[in-house]
Scaffold this motif. Structure first.
Motif, mmCIF file in Angstrom:
data_model
loop_
_atom_site.group_PDB
_atom_site.id
_atom_site.type_symbol
_atom_site.label_atom_id
_atom_site.label_comp_id
_atom_site.label_asym_id
_atom_site.label_seq_id
_atom_site.Cartn_x
_atom_site.Cartn_y
_atom_site.Cartn_z
ATOM 1 N N PRO A 51 0.922 -1.119 0.081
ATOM 2 C CA PRO A 51 -0.083 -0.230 0.065
ATOM 3 C C PRO A 51 0.735 1.133 0.022
ATOM 4 C CG PRO A 51 -0.236 -0.968 2.015
ATOM 5 C CD PRO A 51 0.543 -2.024 1.134
ATOM 6 N N VAL A 102 4.140 2.627 2.604
ATOM 7 C CA VAL A 102 4.927 1.443 3.038
ATOM 8 C C VAL A 102 6.155 1.191 2.213
ATOM 9 C CG1 VAL A 102 4.871 -0.987 3.397
ATOM 10 C CG2 VAL A 102 2.726 0.488 3.994
ATOM 11 N N GLY A 158 6.736 1.444 7.718
ATOM 12 C CA GLY A 158 5.289 2.379 7.273
ATOM 13 C C GLY A 158 4.850 3.381 8.295
ATOM 14 N N SER A 218 1.105 -1.006 8.154
ATOM 15 C CA SER A 218 0.076 -0.122 7.528
ATOM 16 C C SER A 218 -1.148 -0.134 8.268
ATOM 17 C CB SER A 218 -0.272 -0.630 6.117
ATOM 18 O OG SER A 218 -0.640 -1.940 6.084
ATOM 19 N N GLU A 219 -1.729 -1.168 8.792
ATOM 20 C CA GLU A 219 -3.175 -1.347 9.598
ATOM 21 C C GLU A 219 -2.917 -1.609 11.068
ATOM 22 O OE1 GLU A 219 -5.673 -3.950 7.697
ATOM 23 O OE2 GLU A 219 -4.993 -3.060 5.770
#
Length: 181
Positions: free
Chosen positions: A12, A15, A28, A80-81
């Protein structure tokens, strides 16, 4: 070919992936994670996608193919998450609180059980019977959640203890349940 190992990993925006020999570094918004992979596995980054390939179909390489791809994917998702595990504390008088960086639990023992946050893990206690463990490293989050649950695992007769959210605890009938008159 491994069905999991063949799938490309989409990187994504925000990142960054660096490959230095057999060390993969993913950085990230949330963190930077580093993983050393087996030297037989070949990793290539092309057009915001990561491809993992193996040199041949030997048993060890087939096993490492999917594993390597999953480890790298977990790193990309983590930075990322992030990952989180939610735990419920069930039982009369059982409650949890956060004091500074420590998780203090009253679990029916004669003493309080205290666990400290480890590096890369954050503990959140939104209520007296709920614990949320989050962080970028999937393995650390799962391991710490398992260690918290281990302090008082759910028992089958009354269902008291620490359990994961949506965990089904199989209930047993007590001694009086089997008597016939």
């Amino acid at each position: 070919m491994s069905r999991i190992g063949r799938m490309p990993i989409t990187v994504p925006a925000g990142v960054e992936v660096k490959i230095d020999g057999n060390v993969v570094t993913v950085s990230g918004a949330k963190a930077t994670l580093t993983q050393e992979i087996h030297p037989n596995m070949m990793i290539a980054v092309e057009n915001n996608e990561i491809h993992v390939t193996r040199p041949n179909d030997e048993k060890q390489n087939r096993a490492l193919h999917g594993l390597t791809r999953s480890l790298i994917n977990n790193m990309v998702v983590g930075v990322s998450e992030g990952y989180k595990k939610e735990l419920d504390v069930v039982g009369v008088g059982y409650r949890v609180a956060k004091q500074g960086k420590d998780l203090v639990m009253n679990l029916g023992f004669s003493h309080q059980v205290t666990m400290s946050e480890i590096e890369g893990i954050t503990i959140d206690v939104p209520g007296p019977n709920k614990i949320i463990i989050s962080g970028p490293d999937k393995q650390k989050v799962g391991q710490f959640a398992a260690e918290v649950r281990e302090k008082r695992p759910p028992e089958p007769y009354k269902g008291k203890g620490i359990r994961y959210v949506n965990e089904f605890v199989r209930r047993k009938e007590g001694k009086t349940g089997s008597k016939k008159k």
